[in-house]
Design an enzyme around this catalytic site. Structure first.
Site, PDB file in Angstrom:
ATOM      1  N   PRO A 150     -21.251 -18.756  24.657  1.00  0.00           N
ATOM      2  CG  PRO A 150     -18.342 -18.052  23.657  1.00  0.00           C
ATOM      3  CD  PRO A 150     -20.254 -17.540  23.483  1.00  0.00           C
ATOM      4  N   GLY A 164     -20.484 -14.462  29.540  1.00  0.00           N
ATOM      5  CA  GLY A 164     -20.255 -13.297  29.508  1.00  0.00           C
ATOM      6  C   GLY A 164     -21.289 -12.787  28.600  1.00  0.00           C
ATOM      7  CB  THR A 165     -21.952 -13.752  25.010  1.00  0.00           C
ATOM      8  OG1 THR A 165     -22.297 -14.954  25.509  1.00  0.00           O
ATOM      9  CG2 THR A 165     -19.975 -14.348  24.591  1.00  0.00           C
ATOM     10  N   GLY A 166     -24.007 -12.074  26.945  1.00  0.00           N
ATOM     11  CA  GLY A 166     -25.091 -11.791  28.128  1.00  0.00           C
ATOM     12  C   GLY A 166     -26.665 -12.000  27.361  1.00  0.00           C
ATOM     13  CE  LYS A 167     -24.863 -18.094  27.746  1.00  0.00           C
ATOM     14  NZ  LYS A 167     -23.507 -17.504  28.142  1.00  0.00           N
ATOM     15  CG  HIS A 224      11.459 -13.272  26.449  1.00  0.00           C
ATOM     16  ND1 HIS A 224      11.596 -14.645  26.602  1.00  0.00           N
ATOM     17  CD2 HIS A 224      10.173 -13.539  26.059  1.00  0.00           C
ATOM     18  CE1 HIS A 224      10.865 -15.484  25.849  1.00  0.00           C
ATOM     19  NE2 HIS A 224       9.586 -14.770  26.050  1.00  0.00           N
ATOM     20  CD  GLU A 225       8.413 -10.314  26.478  1.00  0.00           C
ATOM     21  OE1 GLU A 225       7.593  -9.681  25.616  1.00  0.00           O
ATOM     22  OE2 GLU A 225       7.986 -10.902  27.334  1.00  0.00           O
ATOM     23  CG  HIS A 266       8.654 -12.491  21.693  1.00  0.00           C
ATOM     24  ND1 HIS A 266       7.978 -13.453  21.169  1.00  0.00           N
ATOM     25  CD2 HIS A 266       8.204 -12.747  23.231  1.00  0.00           C
ATOM     26  CE1 HIS A 266       8.426 -14.753  22.496  1.00  0.00           C
ATOM     27  NE2 HIS A 266       8.069 -14.086  23.215  1.00  0.00           N
ATOM     28  CG  ASP A 308       6.981 -17.971  24.546  1.00  0.00           C
ATOM     29  OD1 ASP A 308       5.506 -16.845  24.495  1.00  0.00           O
ATOM     30  OD2 ASP A 308       7.582 -16.907  24.485  1.00  0.00           O
TER      31      ASP A 308
END
Length: 642
Positions: free
Chosen positions: A195, A197-200, A416-417, A420, A492
């Site tokens: 993916p 940003g993984t450091g390639k 609402h929160e 959850h 949601d």
């Protein structure tokens, strides 16, 4: 100023000097005197004028009888001709003046010169400089010498397996005898996939810093530009340079720009990109020998690369550079924290636990944001508060404390929160609640943050069902308490629908339909795949799929409605706490459930608690009823879909 620009300026100055010189030369009058009109008439009347030539701009060029030539200018005078005739002056009318030959030539040449200069300028810009206009067939790879790259393998963390693979490549270049004595051959190519940003690219920089051999770096998009045949020519030139500098390493970043699958999509399979790919395939493993040349490439889309590019002999090794685990995240944070003053309360291990799914780039950005926040507050060190804020800013966006929210919207967001958070707190298979807030952040009006207790590579059916119930908690809380529903639950509901559909069609979690995958993945034409696939199931199965999805969501909706109804006081207490404090943490949520307040009451003398001890149950709620409700929901979320 570049060499090309200097040459153009020099040529323009030479042309300008030439024009000025000719103009000055042509403007000189040879032995001609200027005579006023009055003087001219007097000379005529005295019969001293031999001849005159009258031009169409009232100019007079004449010659006296003594041989002297003169110039004059006549106003509009209708008697002039008669005066000249009466005094025996020879009269000549000059035709309109034609421009000098050099002026005509210059007028025709200037547009051509401008076009040539413009063409050369465009060609120079197209090729990005370099001093040579027609060098577009040459490789644009940069040669990195020793000491140019300061990154080493010590600066890489969280990708130990990938680092080990590349360390072996570097070791072969430094000591090939260690491998050749036992008949080993170094891989010709290493593909780094993972993916963004993984450091390639960071790994490639580390190889450049450690290798001690010439390192050529180029992007996949640098091969193909506006001219036909340029890509293949640049590939040939790149490998020609590499052979001259062998042993060496070639790094191609974003190779999917040139290595996509051939012959797919609209418009046929004969285009410039494919010819470039064909040349790359030949250079990597064709009839010619490429001893000592190792090709490293990076991509985040290995699925669209051409199979011929991935076969052994070209890219022998495919190294997956994935998202780091807990230990990897902690190691990455330590690397990026080297040059940052951290306060004693900053625990990198806790930060690593709170950032599941973060890549190396995300973690680097997190600590940088924390440093910026500390600098904004004029602090000399970075505290845990800045790191926590930076973590949420990277994940959810910046806080919008200045955003004006009406009391009605604040109340709706609070319930609402709370919905959850309560469902997540009561269901055993849901991730624990870490934080609940009604402060707008990014595009969200509020959010409930839940963090898993440990690293998860897979999700079980019970966890997926719990996720569906947690996502429905906000909408159901609105309906129960406010007797109204809002658009705030749109995200949601999308999550609920996607999870339920995936359970039925992708993960085989339906007893009704069995462990079967329904529908093939749709690939887009611009990704180098086919235009699409037909649905591989009947209308009857489609109806059953819809029925199963509806049943899963409907059962979850009923369960959550019962759970929140049975814990209505808990719901009111949490919503009121959010309206008052705006943000509460996991400890406050637990205290609200046990004591009805965010703070734990002062310790009292211990007493034996029964199963339904009212001291740990919110006032007004039947303890047995609450216990049985949670147990029932736990069992419901664990049952298989029928």
């Amino acid at each position: 100023m570049g060499r090309f620009t200097k040459n153009i300026v020099l040529y323009l100055l030479i042309i300008a000097a030439f024009v000025i010189a000719i103009d000055a030369f042509s403007g000189q009058s040879a032995n001609k005197s200027e005579l006023s009109y009055t003087g001219f008439i007097q000379q005529v009347q005295q019969k001293k004028v031999e001849s005159v030539t009258i031009t169409n701009d009232h100019g007079i060029k004449g010659k006296l009888k003594n041989g002297t030539e003169f110039n004059s200018y006549a106003p509009t005078d209708e008697t002039l001709i008669k005066t000249l005739q009466d005094n025996g002056v020879e009269i000549t009318a000059a035709p309109p003046e034609q421009p000098a030959w050099w002026m005509s030539l210059l007028g025709s040449a200037i547009p051509i010169i401008i076009l040539v200069v413009l063409f050369f300028f465009i060609m120079q810009q197209t090729q990005g400089g370099g001093g040579r206009v027609m060098n577009f067939g040459k490789s644009r790879a940069k040669l990195m010498g020793e000491g140019n790259v300061k990154v080493s393998f010590k600066d890489v963390a969280g990708a130990e397996e990938a680092k080990q693979e590349l360390e072996e490549v570097v070791e072969f270049l430094k000591d090939p005898g260690k491998f050749t004595t036992i008949g080993a051959k170094i891989p010709k190519g290493v593909l780094l996939a993972g993916p963004p940003g993984t450091g390639k690219t960071l790994l490639a920089k580390a190889v450049a810093g450690e290798a001690g051999v010439p390192f050529f770096t180029i992007s996949g998009s640098d091969f193909v530009e506006m001219f036909v045949g340029v890509g293949a020519s640049r590939v040939r030139d790149l490998f020609t340079q590499a052979k001259k500098n062998a042993p060496c390493i070639i790094f191609i970043d974003e190779i999917d720009a040139v290595g996509r699958q051939r012959g797919a999509g609209l418009g046929g399979g004969h285009d410039e990109r494919e010819q470039t790919l064909n040349q790359l395939l030949v250079e990597m493993d064709g009839f010619g020998a490429n001893e000592g040349i190792i090709t490293i490439a990076a991509t985040n889309r290995p699925d669209i690369l051409d199979p011929a590019l991935l076969r052994p002999g070209r890219f022998d090794r495919q190294v997956i550079v994935g998202r780091p685990d807990l230990r990897g995240r902690e190691a990455i944070l330590k690397v990026h924290a080297r040059n940052k003053p951290l306060a004693d309360d900053v625990d990198l291990k806790i930060i690593a636990k709170k950032t599941p799914g973060f890549t190396g780039a995300d973690l680097s950005n997190l600590l940088n944001e924390a440093a910026l926040l500390a600098a904004r507050l004029n602090k000399k060190v970075i505290t845990m508060a800045e790191v926590e804020e930076a973590s949420e800013k990277v994940s959810m966006g910046p806080e919008r404390r200045s955003h004006i929210v009406s009391d009605k919207d604040r109340k709706l967001t609070a319930y609402h929160e709370s919905g959850h958070a309560i469902v997540a707190h009561l269901l055993p298979h849901a991730d624990p609640v870490h934080k609940v807030t009604i402060i707008p952040r990014g595009a969200a009006g509020g959010y409930t943050m839940m963090l898993p207790t440990e690293e998860q590579n897979y999700k079980t059916k019970s966890q997926l069902l719990a996720d569906i119930r947690v996502a429905l908690g906000g909408r159901i809380a609105e309906a129960l308490i406010l007797d109204e529903i809002s658009t705030g639950a749109s995200g949601d509901l999308q999550s609920v629908t996607n999870t339920a559909r995936a359970m039925v069609t992708r993960w085989g979690m339906s007893d009704e339909l069995g462990p079967i995958v329904f529908g093939e993945q749709q690939e887009q034409i611009f990704l180098g795949k086919n235009l699409g696939h037909e649905r591989n199931y009947s209308e009857e199965i489609a109806a059953k799929i819809d029925s199963e999805i509806h049943r899963i969501v409907e059962e979850a909706y009923k369960d959550v409605t019962k759970l929140l109804s049975d814990n209505e006081k808990f719901l009111h207490d949490m919503a009121n706490a959010l309206l008052e404090e705006e943000t509460i943490d996991a400890k406050a949520v637990d205290n609200l459930y046990k004591y009805g307040t965010t703070k734990e009451p002062e310790a009292e003398e211990p007493k034996v608690a029964s199963e339904a001890d009212s001291s740990i149950v919110p006032e007004g709620v039947d303890a047995k009823k609450t216990t049985s409700t949670v147990a029932d929901l736990s069992e419901a979320s664990s049952n298989e879909i029928k």
